[in-house]
Design an enzyme around this catalytic site. Structure first.
Site, PDB file in Angstrom:
ATOM      1  N   ARG A  79      52.786  25.683  37.995  1.00 18.12           N
ATOM      2  CA  ARG A  79      53.239  26.664  39.108  1.00 18.12           C
ATOM      3  C   ARG A  79      54.753  25.293  39.542  1.00 18.12           C
ATOM      4  NH1 ARG A  79      49.940  29.640  41.428  1.00 18.12           N
ATOM      5  NH2 ARG A  79      48.859  30.600  39.521  1.00 18.12           N
TER       6      ARG A  79
ATOM      7  N   ARG B 131      50.144  28.490  49.772  1.00 21.08           N
ATOM      8  CA  ARG B 131      50.807  28.244  48.498  1.00 21.08           C
ATOM      9  C   ARG B 131      52.450  28.853  49.451  1.00 21.08           C
ATOM     10  NH1 ARG B 131      47.639  30.009  44.788  1.00 21.08           N
ATOM     11  NH2 ARG B 131      45.607  29.363  45.072  1.00 21.08           N
TER      12      ARG B 131
ATOM     13  N   LYS C  57      42.677  29.326  49.384  1.00 16.13           N
ATOM     14  CA  LYS C  57      43.983  29.936  48.833  1.00 16.13           C
ATOM     15  C   LYS C  57      44.109  30.707  50.466  1.00 16.13           C
ATOM     16  CE  LYS C  57      43.079  31.720  44.785  1.00 16.13           C
ATOM     17  NZ  LYS C  57      43.546  32.838  43.515  1.00 16.13           N
TER      18      LYS C  57
ATOM     19  N   LYS D  39      47.507  32.464  51.043  1.00 14.75           N
ATOM     20  CA  LYS D  39      48.858  33.577  50.750  1.00 14.75           C
ATOM     21  C   LYS D  39      49.943  33.957  51.939  1.00 14.75           C
ATOM     22  CE  LYS D  39      47.272  33.858  46.377  1.00 14.75           C
ATOM     23  NZ  LYS D  39      47.748  34.699  45.201  1.00 14.75           N
TER      24      LYS D  39
ATOM     25  N   CYS E 125      49.640  40.664  34.493  1.00 16.37           N
ATOM     26  CA  CYS E 125      49.355  39.441  35.188  1.00 16.37           C
ATOM     27  C   CYS E 125      49.245  38.610  33.405  1.00 16.37           C
ATOM     28  CB  CYS E 125      48.254  38.682  35.441  1.00 16.37           C
ATOM     29  SG  CYS E 125      46.375  39.836  34.368  1.00 16.37           S
TER      30      CYS E 125
ATOM     31  N   CYS F 293      45.124  32.263  30.823  1.00 21.44           N
ATOM     32  CA  CYS F 293      44.308  32.567  31.397  1.00 21.44           C
ATOM     33  C   CYS F 293      42.464  32.309  31.564  1.00 21.44           C
ATOM     34  CB  CYS F 293      44.621  34.438  32.427  1.00 21.44           C
ATOM     35  SG  CYS F 293      43.359  33.887  33.696  1.00 21.44           S
TER      36      CYS F 293
ATOM     37  N   CYS G 271      41.695  41.120  34.651  1.00 15.55           N
ATOM     38  CA  CYS G 271      40.458  40.585  35.673  1.00 15.55           C
ATOM     39  C   CYS G 271      40.713  41.199  36.623  1.00 15.55           C
ATOM     40  CB  CYS G 271      39.977  39.227  35.474  1.00 15.55           C
ATOM     41  SG  CYS G 271      40.500  38.207  36.288  1.00 15.55           S
TER      42      CYS G 271
ATOM     43  N   CYS H  78      46.222  39.762  40.261  1.00 16.23           N
ATOM     44  CA  CYS H  78      47.053  38.353  40.471  1.00 16.23           C
ATOM     45  C   CYS H  78      48.778  39.438  39.511  1.00 16.23           C
ATOM     46  CB  CYS H  78      47.386  37.729  38.747  1.00 16.23           C
ATOM     47  SG  CYS H  78      46.057  36.915  39.431  1.00 16.23           S
TER      48      CYS H  78
HETATM   49 FE1  SRM Z   1      46.555  34.442  40.465  1.00 20.20          FE
HETATM   50  C1  SRM Z   1      43.721  32.282  39.651  1.00 20.20           C
HETATM   51  C2  SRM Z   1      47.920  33.729  37.869  1.00 20.20           C
HETATM   52  C3  SRM Z   1      49.398  35.956  41.846  1.00 20.20           C
HETATM   53  C4  SRM Z   1      44.593  36.647  42.673  1.00 20.20           C
HETATM   54  N1  SRM Z   1      46.201  33.748  38.463  1.00 20.20           N
HETATM   55  C5  SRM Z   1      44.680  32.586  39.031  1.00 20.20           C
HETATM   56  C6  SRM Z   1      44.400  32.153  37.548  1.00 20.20           C
HETATM   57  C7  SRM Z   1      44.591  30.171  37.753  1.00 20.20           C
HETATM   58  C8  SRM Z   1      43.318  31.604  37.115  1.00 20.20           C
HETATM   59  C9  SRM Z   1      42.700  30.734  37.446  1.00 20.20           C
HETATM   60  O1  SRM Z   1      42.186  29.887  38.179  1.00 20.20           O
HETATM   61  O2  SRM Z   1      42.323  30.022  36.600  1.00 20.20           O
HETATM   62  C10 SRM Z   1      45.918  32.373  36.460  1.00 20.20           C
HETATM   63  C11 SRM Z   1      46.355  31.603  35.883  1.00 20.20           C
HETATM   64  C12 SRM Z   1      47.141  32.035  34.140  1.00 20.20           C
HETATM   65  C13 SRM Z   1      48.070  31.488  33.720  1.00 20.20           C
HETATM   66  O3  SRM Z   1      47.383  31.192  32.595  1.00 20.20           O
HETATM   67  O4  SRM Z   1      48.928  31.615  33.992  1.00 20.20           O
HETATM   68  C14 SRM Z   1      46.980  33.387  37.751  1.00 20.20           C
HETATM   69  N2  SRM Z   1      48.103  34.783  40.024  1.00 20.20           N
HETATM   70  C15 SRM Z   1      48.412  34.631  38.511  1.00 20.20           C
HETATM   71  C16 SRM Z   1      49.921  34.625  38.290  1.00 20.20           C
HETATM   72  C17 SRM Z   1      50.713  33.852  37.193  1.00 20.20           C
HETATM   73  C18 SRM Z   1      50.299  36.264  37.923  1.00 20.20           C
HETATM   74  C19 SRM Z   1      51.546  36.330  37.047  1.00 20.20           C
HETATM   75  O5  SRM Z   1      51.839  36.710  36.009  1.00 20.20           O
HETATM   76  O6  SRM Z   1      52.629  36.058  37.290  1.00 20.20           O
HETATM   77  C20 SRM Z   1      50.422  34.621  39.627  1.00 20.20           C
HETATM   78  C21 SRM Z   1      50.846  32.984  40.173  1.00 20.20           C
HETATM   79  C22 SRM Z   1      51.694  33.804  42.070  1.00 20.20           C
HETATM   80  C23 SRM Z   1      52.044  32.573  42.195  1.00 20.20           C
HETATM   81  O7  SRM Z   1      53.413  31.716  41.505  1.00 20.20           O
HETATM   82  O8  SRM Z   1      51.739  31.866  43.004  1.00 20.20           O
HETATM   83  C24 SRM Z   1      49.312  35.031  40.624  1.00 20.20           C
HETATM   84  N3  SRM Z   1      47.005  35.575  42.000  1.00 20.20           N
HETATM   85  C25 SRM Z   1      48.077  36.433  42.689  1.00 20.20           C
HETATM   86  C26 SRM Z   1      47.951  37.278  43.084  1.00 20.20           C
HETATM   87  C27 SRM Z   1      49.640  38.444  43.893  1.00 20.20           C
HETATM   88  C28 SRM Z   1      49.870  37.925  44.607  1.00 20.20           C
HETATM   89  O9  SRM Z   1      49.121  36.643  45.395  1.00 20.20           O
HETATM   90  O10 SRM Z   1      51.171  38.335  45.624  1.00 20.20           O
HETATM   91  C29 SRM Z   1      47.048  37.563  43.699  1.00 20.20           C
HETATM   92  C30 SRM Z   1      46.389  39.129  44.497  1.00 20.20           C
HETATM   93  C31 SRM Z   1      46.613  38.398  45.857  1.00 20.20           C
HETATM   94  C32 SRM Z   1      45.481  37.708  46.634  1.00 20.20           C
HETATM   95  O11 SRM Z   1      45.418  35.996  46.297  1.00 20.20           O
HETATM   96  O12 SRM Z   1      43.896  38.174  47.213  1.00 20.20           O
HETATM   97  C33 SRM Z   1      45.715  37.087  42.517  1.00 20.20           C
HETATM   98  N4  SRM Z   1      43.935  34.231  41.398  1.00 20.20           N
HETATM   99  C34 SRM Z   1      44.169  35.195  42.032  1.00 20.20           C
HETATM  100  C35 SRM Z   1      42.538  35.309  42.378  1.00 20.20           C
HETATM  101  C36 SRM Z   1      41.480  35.972  43.273  1.00 20.20           C
HETATM  102  C37 SRM Z   1      41.410  35.459  43.884  1.00 20.20           C
HETATM  103  C38 SRM Z   1      40.038  35.959  45.146  1.00 20.20           C
HETATM  104  O13 SRM Z   1      40.221  36.213  46.807  1.00 20.20           O
HETATM  105  O14 SRM Z   1      39.780  36.728  44.664  1.00 20.20           O
HETATM  106  C39 SRM Z   1      42.058  33.899  41.126  1.00 20.20           C
HETATM  107  C40 SRM Z   1      41.090  33.277  40.960  1.00 20.20           C
HETATM  108  C41 SRM Z   1      40.312  32.146  41.997  1.00 20.20           C
HETATM  109  O15 SRM Z   1      41.272  32.212  43.029  1.00 20.20           O
HETATM  110  O16 SRM Z   1      39.378  32.221  41.871  1.00 20.20           O
HETATM  111  C42 SRM Z   1      43.375  33.765  40.744  1.00 20.20           C
HETATM  112 FE1  SF4 Z   2      44.334  35.504  34.934  1.00 23.62          FE
HETATM  113 FE2  SF4 Z   2      42.597  37.801  36.196  1.00 23.62          FE
HETATM  114 FE3  SF4 Z   2      45.177  35.823  37.058  1.00 23.62          FE
HETATM  115 FE4  SF4 Z   2      45.035  38.278  35.209  1.00 23.62          FE
HETATM  116  S1  SF4 Z   2      43.956  38.883  36.756  1.00 23.62           S
HETATM  117  S2  SF4 Z   2      46.344  35.949  35.654  1.00 23.62           S
HETATM  118  S3  SF4 Z   2      43.501  37.380  33.818  1.00 23.62           S
HETATM  119  S4  SF4 Z   2      42.866  35.356  37.012  1.00 23.62           S
END
Ligand code: SRM
Ligand code: SF4
Length: 591
Positions: free
Chosen positions: A75, A145, A222, A224, A443, A449, A488, A492
């Protein structure tokens, strides 16, 4: 002999393995350099995988072909989404030189991802990213982040100021360890003037202390941060751990409202996990904005839960302390007092797709990108279109917070050239987009993922085709609605602020959420659980019927659902903890 029960041994909560990995990593070095030097296909041990995230890297597998071995996702950040055409062309070349899927993915937080690299790609790729004055440092892991900022590139002092604040925030909480430079850039000295968005570390200046703010353990999870304007809430300002709403006054920003405790990630069947909109703590003068965010991070660093990662985000700490308790702790940590929150005016959202006057005689152009995926597939050649535009017109680029991007500083003639380039490469323009598709986001999910339970990016386009037909059949095609999908419950693609969302439960099975707002001011709620993908439309038909017949003029699906069932309440979304009987009956579904 005393009959009193001996006082219980004070219990120190057991730290999570991630805490141990961070603490033992020598400020995020671990054994990364050694594993890299091994030119075999061997992946990284679990401890390194934890800390690699701060370097912007995830070890993954191709879930369509698990036998194919370890591959990597990286990223790359762009604070406030800022990027030049020259930088874009570097990214474009990297997609060819180092990825197997030859694709660039824009994210929901104004960043860029590459997937499908092998270990040997990482160092050359990072070197070239850094030479182009970009970085993957601090884009993932338990640190602040990529800082988001309202993206629409209007040429106004207010918009410039918002971008400057995003930069300040970015640097203020950037991890300082020299690990990144040592491992990936052969120890290039950090002089603070490289132009890289977060190259600020200088152990000598920090009195030999490599991480004066983060220490050895970094943050519990994390963190944000975003800054938004009320009339451009593309950053979904209420969903961040800590956030600022910039308050314009007389053509400039003099103060900001400070929010904390937003977050969306939940876990199926664990009801304690919640999605939550941020709470307003108060306002501060703009000069104190970065200090206020740092004070929130300080309270979080020192008090956040380090024994259960599911309960570790800021939102849980704020819930446990209460808003007043949290505010008082932040004031103490930052040695300042919040003034009362300022009126923000109505919170609005526009995607600004297509051409818009910038305010200085020039134009910007918002490019619609399905789920942020930039590739060349069949007749659809968005990557080639982007290459043509960035190499011939070379506009300034701003990545939007919803997987789109803007080209800025354009003449009217250049707008025409961009439209022609997009159309000539089979890409969508605003004229040929339905509202259902235009405002949708999915997402990444499968195949990369590791946490995906179901398809998302690959499934939503076809689901939208069906939804488009069903909406048109009810005369709803011109209504603005936002449909989001995730593989899931982690959230995201920010499903829980959408009018309608599908959240993956298991392969081909989704939970349906209803009732959010595209403006980001209200959470959706769980409407139906465990719906097979082929039944989604049948389950939505009564809802669309009722919306079509009973909505008041201009009422969005989320507002309609909320009026009908929830009475317009703003709520914390408690995972799974809803009695569904009442609202299922409203729409004639069997409960
Ligand atoms: Fe996310 C984890 C992709 C925005 C909440 N997110 C992941 C991972 C890294 C999976 C992993 O941990 O193994 C995903 C990578 C998938 C892949 O193959 O690319 C992933 N998240 C993304 C992206 C790429 C989604 C997208 O389609 O654009 C976004 C990247 C943002 C960036 O540039 O930094 C992305 N993730 C978000 C958001 C939205 C936001 O931040 O505005 C959220 C919800 C807001 C929040 O954080 O509460 C989000 N991602 C999560 C979570 C749940 C965190 C939690 O508190 O429970 C995980 C899982 C974790 O961290 O364990 C996660
Ligand atoms: Fe992966 Fe779940 Fe985030 Fe989708 S919402 S990118 S399935 S961690």
């Amino acid at each position: 002999m005393s009959t009193e029960t001996p006082a219980a041994e004070p219990k120190t909560p057991k730290l999570t393995p991630a805490e141990k990995h961070k603490a033992e990593s020598k400020h995020l070095r671990g054994s990364i350099a050694n594993v890299l030097a091994d030119d075999g296909k061997k992946g990284f041990p679990v401890g390194d995988q934890t800390i690699l995230k701060v370097h912007g890297l995830y070890e993954q597998t191709n879930r369509d072909d698990r036998k194919s071995g370890a591959q990597f996702m990286i990223r790359i950040m762009a604070p406030g989404g800022k990027m030049t055409s020259k930088q874009w062309l570097v990214l474009d070349q990297l997609a060819d030189d180092h990825t197997q899927n030859h694709s660039i993915r824009l994210t929901t937080r104004q960043a860029v991802q590459f997937h499908t690299m092998v270990k040997g790609d990482l160092k050359p790729l990072i070197t070239r990213v850094h030479q182009a004055l970009m970085t993957s440092w601090a884009t993932c892991g338990d640190v602040q982040r990529n800082v988001m900022a309202s993206g629409a590139p209007f040429a106004s002092p207010i918009h410039n100021q918002v971008q400057q604040i995003a930069d300040q925030l970015s640097r203020k909480l950037a991890p300082q360890s020299g690990a990144y430079h040592e491992i990936w850039l052969d120890g290039q000295k950090i002089d603070g003037n490289t132009g890289c968005p977060v190259c600020v570390g200088d152990t000598a200046k920090n009195g030999g202390n490599e991480e004066p703010f983060y220490g050895e353990n970094y943050l519990p999870r994390k963190f944000k941060v975003g800054i938004g304007l009320a009339d451009d809430n593309a950053v979904d300002i209420f969903t961040h751990d800590a956030a600022l709403i910039a308050i314009p006054e007389g053509g400039t920003i003099k103060a900001v409202n400070v929010l904390a405790g937003g977050g969306l990630g939940m876990t199926h069947r664990i009801e304690e996990t919640i999605a939550r909109l941020g709470s307003t703590l108060g306002s501060v003068p703009v000069e104190k904005a970065a200090d206020a965010i740092r004070a929130i991070a300080t309270v979080y660093r020192d008090n956040g839960n380090r024994s259960d990662r599911r309960a570790a985000r800021t939102k849980y700490l704020l819930e446990s302390m209460g808003v007043d308790g949290f505010r008082a702790a932040v004031e103490k940590a930052g040695n300042f007092t919040f003034a009362p929150a300022l009126p923000t005016g109505e919170i609005k959202y526009q995607d600004y797709i297509g051409a818009h006057a910038q305010g200085d005689g020039k134009f910007f152009y918002g490019v619609w990108i399905e789920n942020g995926r930039i590739s060349d597939v069949g007749d659809f050649k968005l990557r080639s279109a982007m290459r043509q535009i960035t190499s011939t017109i070379a506009p300034r680029i701003v990545l939007a917070p919803n997987q789109q991007l803007f080209f800025a500083d354009l003449t009217a003639e250049q707008v025409k050239q961009i439209e022609a380039a997009l159309a000539g490469h089979g890409c969508a323009t605003p004229a040929n987009l339905s509202n259902a598709r235009r405002y949708a986001m999915a997402c990444v999910a499968l195949p990369t993922c590791g946490l995906a339970l179901a398809e998302s990016e690959r499934a939503l386009p076809d689901i939208l085709t069906t939804i488009e037909k069903e909406l048109a059949a009810r005369g709803l095609q011109d209504e603005r609605l936002t449909i989001r999908m995730t593989g899931c419950p982690n959230g995201c693609a920010r499903p829980y602020t959408a009018d309608l969302a599908f959240v993956g439960r298991k392969p081909e099975v989704y939970d349906i959420f209803l009732g959010g707002r595209i403006e980001g001011t209200r959470l959706a709620e769980l409407y139906l659980e465990n719906v097979a993908v082929d039944d989604l439309m049948a389950k939505l038909a009564p809802v669309f019927d009722a919306w079509g017949k009973e909505r008041v003029k201009g009422e969005t699906l989320g507002d309609f659902y909320n009026r009908k069932y929830a009475g317009g309440a703003t709520r914390t979304l408690i995972n799974g903890g809803k009695e569904k009987q009442a609202y299922l009956t409203i729409f004639g579904q069997p409960a």
